[in-house]
Design a protein around this motif. Structure first.
Motif, PDB file in Angstrom:
ATOM      1  N   UNK A  96       6.557 -11.274  -2.424  1.00  0.00           N
ATOM      2  CA  UNK A  96       5.609 -12.429  -1.893  1.00  0.00           C
ATOM      3  C   UNK A  96       5.315 -12.037  -0.363  1.00  0.00           C
ATOM      4  N   UNK A  97       6.093 -11.481   0.477  1.00  0.00           N
ATOM      5  CA  UNK A  97       5.853 -11.473   1.729  1.00  0.00           C
ATOM      6  C   UNK A  97       4.855 -10.205   1.849  1.00  0.00           C
ATOM      7  N   UNK A  98       5.192  -9.029   1.004  1.00  0.00           N
ATOM      8  CA  UNK A  98       4.125  -8.006   0.788  1.00  0.00           C
ATOM      9  C   UNK A  98       2.831  -8.203   0.606  1.00  0.00           C
ATOM     10  N   UNK A  99       2.581  -9.188  -0.345  1.00  0.00           N
ATOM     11  CA  UNK A  99       1.406  -9.514  -0.962  1.00  0.00           C
ATOM     12  C   UNK A  99       0.592 -10.413   0.147  1.00  0.00           C
ATOM     13  N   UNK A 100       1.239 -11.297   0.763  1.00  0.00           N
ATOM     14  CA  UNK A 100       0.358 -12.086   2.264  1.00  0.00           C
ATOM     15  C   UNK A 100       0.105 -11.031   3.284  1.00  0.00           C
ATOM     16  N   UNK A 101       1.032 -10.023   3.455  1.00  0.00           N
ATOM     17  CA  UNK A 101       0.636  -8.950   4.584  1.00  0.00           C
ATOM     18  C   UNK A 101      -0.511  -8.075   4.016  1.00  0.00           C
ATOM     19  N   UNK A 102      -0.521  -7.501   2.852  1.00  0.00           N
ATOM     20  CA  UNK A 102      -1.490  -7.015   2.116  1.00  0.00           C
ATOM     21  C   UNK A 102      -2.884  -7.595   2.341  1.00  0.00           C
ATOM     22  N   UNK A 103      -2.588  -8.774   1.633  1.00  0.00           N
ATOM     23  CA  UNK A 103      -4.071  -9.413   1.874  1.00  0.00           C
ATOM     24  C   UNK A 103      -4.755  -9.877   3.091  1.00  0.00           C
ATOM     25  N   UNK A 104      -3.830 -10.035   4.104  1.00  0.00           N
ATOM     26  CA  UNK A 104      -4.460 -10.133   5.535  1.00  0.00           C
ATOM     27  C   UNK A 104      -4.823  -9.122   6.151  1.00  0.00           C
ATOM     28  N   UNK A 105      -4.144  -7.923   5.828  1.00  0.00           N
ATOM     29  CA  UNK A 105      -4.799  -6.628   6.531  1.00  0.00           C
ATOM     30  C   UNK A 105      -5.987  -6.107   5.843  1.00  0.00           C
ATOM     31  N   UNK A 106      -6.037  -6.372   4.641  1.00  0.00           N
ATOM     32  CA  UNK A 106      -7.332  -5.923   3.758  1.00  0.00           C
ATOM     33  C   UNK A 106      -8.278  -6.799   4.448  1.00  0.00           C
ATOM     34  N   UNK A 107      -8.239  -8.243   4.684  1.00  0.00           N
ATOM     35  CA  UNK A 107      -9.077  -9.101   5.206  1.00  0.00           C
ATOM     36  C   UNK A 107      -9.557  -8.705   6.547  1.00  0.00           C
ATOM     37  N   UNK A 108      -8.590  -8.208   7.394  1.00  0.00           N
ATOM     38  CA  UNK A 108      -9.008  -7.535   8.624  1.00  0.00           C
ATOM     39  C   UNK A 108      -9.702  -6.540   8.785  1.00  0.00           C
ATOM     40  N   UNK A 109      -9.794  -5.812   7.708  1.00  0.00           N
ATOM     41  CA  UNK A 109     -10.704  -4.503   7.486  1.00  0.00           C
ATOM     42  C   UNK A 109      -9.657  -3.082   7.656  1.00  0.00           C
ATOM     43  N   UNK A 110      -8.463  -3.499   7.551  1.00  0.00           N
ATOM     44  CA  UNK A 110      -7.620  -2.250   7.586  1.00  0.00           C
ATOM     45  C   UNK A 110      -7.630  -1.705   6.226  1.00  0.00           C
ATOM     46  N   UNK A 111      -7.286  -0.322   6.122  1.00  0.00           N
ATOM     47  CA  UNK A 111      -7.372   0.441   4.851  1.00  0.00           C
ATOM     48  C   UNK A 111      -6.068   1.154   4.452  1.00  0.00           C
ATOM     49  N   UNK A 112      -5.484   0.809   3.214  1.00  0.00           N
ATOM     50  CA  UNK A 112      -4.120   1.112   2.968  1.00  0.00           C
ATOM     51  C   UNK A 112      -3.953   2.474   2.586  1.00  0.00           C
ATOM     52  N   UNK A 113      -2.758   3.129   3.315  1.00  0.00           N
ATOM     53  CA  UNK A 113      -2.434   4.448   2.852  1.00  0.00           C
ATOM     54  C   UNK A 113      -0.843   4.553   2.516  1.00  0.00           C
ATOM     55  N   UNK A 114      -0.548   5.608   1.959  1.00  0.00           N
ATOM     56  CA  UNK A 114       0.979   5.436   1.803  1.00  0.00           C
ATOM     57  C   UNK A 114       1.435   6.922   2.207  1.00  0.00           C
ATOM     58  N   UNK A 115       2.301   6.879   3.211  1.00  0.00           N
ATOM     59  CA  UNK A 115       2.737   8.064   3.957  1.00  0.00           C
ATOM     60  C   UNK A 115       4.033   8.406   3.605  1.00  0.00           C
ATOM     61  N   UNK A 116       4.422   9.836   3.516  1.00  0.00           N
ATOM     62  CA  UNK A 116       5.620  10.232   3.212  1.00  0.00           C
ATOM     63  C   UNK A 116       6.906   9.734   4.071  1.00  0.00           C
ATOM     64  N   UNK A 117       8.078   9.652   3.629  1.00  0.00           N
ATOM     65  CA  UNK A 117       9.347   9.196   4.329  1.00  0.00           C
ATOM     66  C   UNK A 117       9.688  10.461   5.007  1.00  0.00           C
ATOM     67  N   UNK A 118       9.610  11.696   4.600  1.00  0.00           N
ATOM     68  CA  UNK A 118      10.122  12.776   5.247  1.00  0.00           C
ATOM     69  C   UNK A 118       9.062  13.433   6.254  1.00  0.00           C
ATOM     70  N   UNK A 119       9.644  13.557   7.331  1.00  0.00           N
ATOM     71  CA  UNK A 119       8.647  14.129   8.505  1.00  0.00           C
ATOM     72  C   UNK A 119       9.381  15.449   9.007  1.00  0.00           C
ATOM     73  N   UNK A 120       8.307  16.327   9.375  1.00  0.00           N
ATOM     74  CA  UNK A 120       8.823  17.675  10.011  1.00  0.00           C
ATOM     75  C   UNK A 120       9.228  17.555  11.248  1.00  0.00           C
ATOM     76  N   UNK A 121      10.109  18.054  12.009  1.00  0.00           N
ATOM     77  CA  UNK A 121      10.429  17.885  13.310  1.00  0.00           C
ATOM     78  C   UNK A 121       9.632  18.465  14.295  1.00  0.00           C
ATOM     79  N   UNK A 122       8.901  18.991  13.697  1.00  0.00           N
ATOM     80  CA  UNK A 122       7.827  19.880  14.696  1.00  0.00           C
ATOM     81  C   UNK A 122       6.867  18.872  15.222  1.00  0.00           C
ATOM     82  N   UNK A 123       6.341  17.869  14.353  1.00  0.00           N
ATOM     83  CA  UNK A 123       5.365  16.823  15.005  1.00  0.00           C
ATOM     84  C   UNK A 123       6.048  16.039  16.033  1.00  0.00           C
ATOM     85  N   UNK A 124       7.176  15.822  15.772  1.00  0.00           N
ATOM     86  CA  UNK A 124       8.032  14.776  16.874  1.00  0.00           C
ATOM     87  C   UNK A 124       8.242  15.688  17.951  1.00  0.00           C
ATOM     88  N   UNK A 125       8.288  17.232  18.009  1.00  0.00           N
ATOM     89  CA  UNK A 125       8.651  17.910  19.020  1.00  0.00           C
ATOM     90  C   UNK A 125       7.212  17.702  19.768  1.00  0.00           C
TER      91      UNK A 125
END
Length: 572
Positions: free
Chosen positions: A52-81
């Motif tokens: 329910x919470x996710x649906x509300x958040x998604x609806x309002x983000x879409x309404x505001x013109x944001x575009x949804x993506x899905x990024x990986x949980x795994x991150x290479x350390x070189x980007x943080x460096x």
């Protein structure tokens, strides 16, 4: 859904590890179960609320013109460096080594990942502005996970990132996200405040937190009841203090204070108040020692101090450095005679005839005065606001309370686009850094905050928008064919015809057990088919929030519920 066909493992008693009401009730109502420290499984009821919470958040983000993506949980350390944040996250970062010997992090946040994608895919002003968002699991190795889903190692966030041509565009994107957040939290039925905040590890100059006032919140809220000024503890600024008194400068003198190291020990020994003392703290900034002066009853705000010193981070000096700088044991430092830069809080600059350490072991100085006895290099606001401080805007006394952070918006500027070289070509073909904003919402925290703000001794009281089911039908005697016939009819009518979210408690349990469980899980409306039905064919409808009851015939149930839903929606 029928109770017998789902999993709702309610508990009579609160688990021993649960400290706050939302944690207790989420476990007792069968929403979650602890798997390991800082990690929880969401059971069917909890998953329904989460969605329910996710649906509300998604609806309002879409309404505001944001575009949804899905990024990986795994991150290479070189980007943080590359962004310079590997050391900033430090031990909070959860990392592992794979079979190839490569160390990878579980994402604590995604600024680096999204900026890396955008720098590779967007290169022209014609492709901007754009705001990308995701709803994703984050990981941080909390030293002490507590309070259930409020402070865990694994949590769900909505994080959004705006990319603009200029700061005017950033202001528009920021306002759009700010307004979307207000709509989200309004729809979730939360009482919240928006406060000025410090950007912390995220960087940038401007940020606001969305806070739910709560005595169990780990954030401190500073509010002015008169003009409405509000900020979190890291950001809040007090009104400058005036000269405490205009007494003549008294003669400086040494006072023996054997083995009295702390402000409290010295003030008790000398029979003075802590605010009549000044403590001297030695910090290391840019590799050099710096003396920081605060009134004895105040605490240093290292976030403010870092900005004053213009450093990425500052740290207290070790014992050896303190003794080298002050020529005394720790606990006896003072500004008189120090050969280092001295930064004084504004509250120190207006004191007269105060007590400090003497830079001699077991000795303090009385009647110390700035300018006469030592020179201040810089005066700045470097402390936390405390009780008794006044508003910087209207000078009214401020209030200090606690709150739960549920959302945070940041104007990042070019912090990441500069370091990660996310550039675009403008209309003249000139390369410029993208102007970024970052916007986060704690999905799990919304659930816990809603429960903290809305519960009683019997259990959860869900707002209509978040309830896992809006209606629960309770046939008191499931062995009575006439009772079950009307229960099944109402369930079918409300679910399949009216499209409502209904839970039918078809368990063969004592009435008291059913009523207690219904209150515990917090369903907004109860339809009770009990003794009155067998006697007069009347059905009872009861509101969870205030206990108000209504009597109706089976045919009148749906019209009455539709009317109640309208009223509940208006009041929420």
């Amino acid at each position: 859904m029928k109770w017998s066909q789902t999993l709702i493992p309610t508990l009579k008693e609160s688990p021993s590890e649960a400290e706050i009401e939302s944690h207790k009730l989420m476990i007792r109502a069968g929403l979650i179960r602890r798997i390991t420290a800082g990690a929880y499984a969401y059971l069917p009821l909890g998953t329904l609320v989460l969605n329910k919470v996710i649906a509300i958040v998604r609806e309002e983000m879409n309404r505001a013109g944001a575009v949804e993506v899905f990024l990986p949980s795994l991150q290479p350390l070189d980007l943080l460096e590359e962004s310079g944040r590997l050391q900033v996250f430090g031990d909070d970062l959860i990392t592992f080594e794979d079979r190839h010997g490569k160390i990878t992090a579980l994402g604590p946040t995604h600024e680096e990942i999204i900026t890396d994608i955008v720098r590779n895919e967007i290169n022209s002003y014609r492709q901007l502005p754009i705001t990308l968002y995701q709803i994703q699991t984050k990981f941080r190795d909390e030293t002490r996970p507590r309070f259930g889903v409020l402070r865990s190692k694994e949590f769900i966030m909505k994080d959004a990132y705006s990319f603009d041509l200029d700061y005017e565009g950033l202001n528009k994107s920021y306002k759009s996200m700010y307004d979307a957040y207000c709509r989200i939290f309004d729809r979730c039925g939360l009482d919240y405040l928006v406060v000025e905040a410090d950007s912390g590890a995220m960087g940038g100059d401007v940020s606001h937190e969305f806070m739910v006032p709560s005595p169990v919140g780990e954030d401190v809220l500073i509010r002015c009841p008169k003009c409405g000024y509000s900020a979190n503890r890291e950001r809040a600024e007090p009104a400058p203090l005036l000269q405490e008194n205009h007494a003549a400068l008294r003669t400086l003198k040494e006072i023996p204070t054997p083995n009295k190291h702390t402000i409290q020990e010295v003030s008790d020994f000398l029979q003075i108040k802590p605010h009549q003392m000044v403590k001297t703290m030695i910090y290391i900034s840019n590799g050099q020692p710096v003396a920081v002066l605060l009134r004895g009853d105040h605490e240093v705000n290292e976030t403010k101090l870092t900005k004053v010193l213009g450093q990425g981070a500052v740290a207290l000096a070790d014992q050896a450095t303190i003794e080298q700088v002050t020529h005394a044991r720790v606990g006896f430092a003072g500004p008189v005679g120090l050969k280092v830069e001295i930064i004084a809080d504004q509250a120190v600059s207006v004191l007269r005839n105060f007590v400090t350490g003497a830079n001699k072991s077991d000795m303090h100085l009385d009647n110390v005065n700035a300018e006469r006895d030592f020179n201040i290099s810089r005066v700045a606001d470097i402390r936390y606001v405390t009780t008794g401080d006044r508003c910087k805007i209207c000078n009214h006394e401020i209030n200090i309370s606690q709150g739960i952070e549920i959302g945070h918006v940041f104007k990042l500027g070019t912090k990441y686009s500069d370091t990660l070289k996310a550039k675009f070509l403008d209309a003249n073909g000139k390369g410029k850094s993208m102007i970024m904003g970052c916007y986060g919402i704690g999905i799990n925290r919304i659930i816990a905050s809603a429960i903290e703000r809305s519960h009683d001794e019997n259990g959860i009281i869900w707002p209509l928008s978040l309830a896992p089911y809006k209606i629960i039908i309770i046939p008191v005697n499931v062995n009575d064919p006439s009772v079950m016939q009307v229960a099944d009819h109402l369930y079918d009518d409300l679910t399949n015809v009216a499209g409502m979210e209904v839970l039918l408690d078809d368990r063969d349990q004592r009435p008291g057990v059913k009523f207690k469980d219904a209150d515990l899980i917090g369903i907004p409306l109860k339809i009770i088919i009990g003794k009155k039905f067998t006697e007069t064919k009347e059905i009872e409808i009861k509101l969870r929030k205030n206990g108000e009851t209504f009597q109706t015939t089976p045919d009148g149930v749906r019209p009455k519920i539709e009317l109640l839903f309208k009223e509940l929606s208006k009041s929420s």
